[in-house]
Write a protein that holds these residues in place. Structure first.
Motif, PDB file in Angstrom:
ATOM      1  N   GLN A  14       0.870  -1.177   0.000  1.00 10.57           N
ATOM      2  CA  GLN A  14       0.000   0.000   0.000  1.00 10.57           C
ATOM      3  C   GLN A  14       0.902   1.221   0.000  1.00 10.57           C
ATOM      4  O   GLN A  14       1.847   1.293   0.770  1.00 10.57           O
ATOM      5  CB  GLN A  14      -0.890   0.015   1.247  1.00 10.57           C
ATOM      6  CG  GLN A  14      -1.803   1.217   1.315  1.00 10.57           C
ATOM      7  CD  GLN A  14      -3.101   0.999   0.596  1.00 10.57           C
ATOM      8  OE1 GLN A  14      -3.537  -0.108   0.415  1.00 10.57           O
ATOM      9  NE2 GLN A  14      -3.733   2.061   0.185  1.00 10.57           N
ATOM     10  N   ALA A  59      -6.808  11.915 -10.188  1.00  6.15           N
ATOM     11  CA  ALA A  59      -7.102  12.385  -8.824  1.00  6.15           C
ATOM     12  C   ALA A  59      -7.320  13.896  -8.806  1.00  6.15           C
ATOM     13  O   ALA A  59      -8.249  14.393  -8.151  1.00  6.15           O
ATOM     14  CB  ALA A  59      -5.970  11.994  -7.880  1.00  6.15           C
ATOM     15  N   THR A 111     -13.726  -1.411  -7.566  1.00  6.42           N
ATOM     16  CA  THR A 111     -12.337  -1.077  -7.881  1.00  6.42           C
ATOM     17  C   THR A 111     -12.007  -1.470  -9.313  1.00  6.42           C
ATOM     18  O   THR A 111     -12.709  -2.275  -9.923  1.00  6.42           O
ATOM     19  CB  THR A 111     -11.350  -1.812  -6.945  1.00  6.42           C
ATOM     20  OG1 THR A 111     -11.530  -3.221  -7.096  1.00  6.42           O
ATOM     21  CG2 THR A 111     -11.552  -1.407  -5.492  1.00  6.42           C
ATOM     22  N   GLU A 156     -10.831  15.775  -7.879  1.00  7.24           N
ATOM     23  CA  GLU A 156     -10.839  16.776  -6.812  1.00  7.24           C
ATOM     24  C   GLU A 156     -11.399  18.102  -7.318  1.00  7.24           C
ATOM     25  O   GLU A 156     -12.210  18.747  -6.649  1.00  7.24           O
ATOM     26  CB  GLU A 156      -9.416  16.987  -6.266  1.00  7.24           C
ATOM     27  CG  GLU A 156      -9.383  17.964  -5.121  1.00  7.24           C
ATOM     28  CD  GLU A 156      -7.987  18.160  -4.551  1.00  7.24           C
ATOM     29  OE1 GLU A 156      -7.865  18.914  -3.581  1.00  7.24           O
ATOM     30  OE2 GLU A 156      -7.027  17.553  -5.066  1.00  7.24           O
ATOM     31  N   GLN A 166     -11.586   6.756  -9.825  1.00 10.04           N
ATOM     32  CA  GLN A 166     -10.265   7.212 -10.243  1.00 10.04           C
ATOM     33  C   GLN A 166      -9.740   6.348 -11.393  1.00 10.04           C
ATOM     34  O   GLN A 166      -9.139   6.850 -12.335  1.00 10.04           O
ATOM     35  CB  GLN A 166      -9.293   7.177  -9.071  1.00 10.04           C
ATOM     36  CG  GLN A 166      -7.916   7.701  -9.426  1.00 10.04           C
ATOM     37  CD  GLN A 166      -6.945   7.626  -8.267  1.00 10.04           C
ATOM     38  OE1 GLN A 166      -7.187   6.951  -7.269  1.00 10.04           O
ATOM     39  NE2 GLN A 166      -5.827   8.319  -8.393  1.00 10.04           N
ATOM     40  N   VAL A 222      -7.183   0.378  -7.777  1.00  7.53           N
ATOM     41  CA  VAL A 222      -7.569   1.741  -7.417  1.00  7.53           C
ATOM     42  C   VAL A 222      -9.092   1.810  -7.315  1.00  7.53           C
ATOM     43  O   VAL A 222      -9.796   0.971  -7.871  1.00  7.53           O
ATOM     44  CB  VAL A 222      -7.072   2.774  -8.456  1.00  7.53           C
ATOM     45  CG1 VAL A 222      -5.561   2.786  -8.547  1.00  7.53           C
ATOM     46  CG2 VAL A 222      -7.669   2.531  -9.817  1.00  7.53           C
ATOM     47  N   PRO A 223      -9.630   2.835  -6.621  1.00  2.87           N
ATOM     48  CA  PRO A 223     -11.082   3.023  -6.616  1.00  2.87           C
ATOM     49  C   PRO A 223     -11.592   3.186  -8.052  1.00  2.87           C
ATOM     50  O   PRO A 223     -10.918   3.779  -8.899  1.00  2.87           O
ATOM     51  CB  PRO A 223     -11.286   4.308  -5.813  1.00  2.87           C
ATOM     52  CG  PRO A 223     -10.050   4.435  -4.971  1.00  2.87           C
ATOM     53  CD  PRO A 223      -8.937   3.841  -5.798  1.00  2.87           C
ATOM     54  N   PRO A 258      -0.165   7.021  -3.721  1.00  2.00           N
ATOM     55  CA  PRO A 258      -1.212   7.144  -2.700  1.00  2.00           C
ATOM     56  C   PRO A 258      -2.589   6.760  -3.244  1.00  2.00           C
ATOM     57  O   PRO A 258      -2.931   7.057  -4.385  1.00  2.00           O
ATOM     58  CB  PRO A 258      -1.180   8.631  -2.332  1.00  2.00           C
ATOM     59  CG  PRO A 258       0.212   9.063  -2.676  1.00  2.00           C
ATOM     60  CD  PRO A 258       0.594   8.262  -3.893  1.00  2.00           C
ATOM     61  N   GLY A 259      -3.352   6.071  -2.423  1.00  2.00           N
ATOM     62  CA  GLY A 259      -4.712   5.684  -2.783  1.00  2.00           C
ATOM     63  C   GLY A 259      -4.802   4.431  -3.620  1.00  2.00           C
ATOM     64  O   GLY A 259      -5.874   4.075  -4.088  1.00  2.00           O
ATOM     65  N   SER A 260      -3.670   3.759  -3.842  1.00  3.86           N
ATOM     66  CA  SER A 260      -3.669   2.550  -4.653  1.00  3.86           C
ATOM     67  C   SER A 260      -2.902   1.449  -3.935  1.00  3.86           C
ATOM     68  O   SER A 260      -2.168   1.705  -2.990  1.00  3.86           O
ATOM     69  CB  SER A 260      -3.034   2.815  -6.018  1.00  3.86           C
ATOM     70  OG  SER A 260      -1.646   3.080  -5.874  1.00  3.86           O
TER      71      SER A 260
END
Length: 145
Positions: free
Chosen positions: A5, A135, A70, A139, A43, A39-40, A86-88
């Motif tokens: 992570q 991302a 995902t 945002e 995204q 990833v989500p 980050p985030g993945s």
């Protein structure tokens, strides 16, 4: 299976120690030896759009896991060792449980981009840039509401 992570961004190196490029990144092996960046879905879908607007062949096979919402990008083996976006999450599969055939390897998942439609794994450096752009796009869209 090893999972990493990420929390700190940096450019991952390929298994031979140079920054990945389309000319120097390995495709997934026929037996399925590749790593999987998860990833989500929001995204990931944005990143797929970004990658497909580029050269068109910049994105390799992509899995959509409906149960977990995902997307999973197949990347060259060895990517998990240096992945830190980050985030993945990047999982080293070593080909275990992952087959590059039309049937998705995980129950509740489906191929968004099947292996037959795109032969090469997604270059980790290109994916990292697309995930960052995705991302920022998300945002910005969320801040406009």
């Amino acid at each position: 299976m090893e999972t990493r992570q990420s929390v700190v961004p940096c450019t991952p190196l390929t298994t031979v120690g140079h920054p990945p490029t389309p000319d120097h990144s390995a495709p997934p092996l026929p037996g399925g030896a590749c790593d999987l960046v998860t990833v989500p879905a929001r995204q990931g879908l944005e990143a797929v759009d970004i990658l497909r607007r580029g050269t068109g062949d910049a994105v390799g096979p992509v899995l959509h896991d409906d149960d977990r919402d995902t997307l999973g990008f197949l990347v060259p083996p060895g990517t998990a060792a240096a992945w830190d976006v980050p985030g993945s999450t990047c999982t080293q599969t070593d080909g275990r449980g992952l087959s590059l055939n039309p049937v998705p390897p995980v129950a509740g998942s489906d191929w968004l981009l099947p292996p037959g439609a795109c032969d090469l794994a997604t270059d980790p450096a290109v994916l990292r840039a697309a995930l960052g752009e995705a991302a920022r796009t998300i945002e910005a869209a969320d801040n406009c509401r």
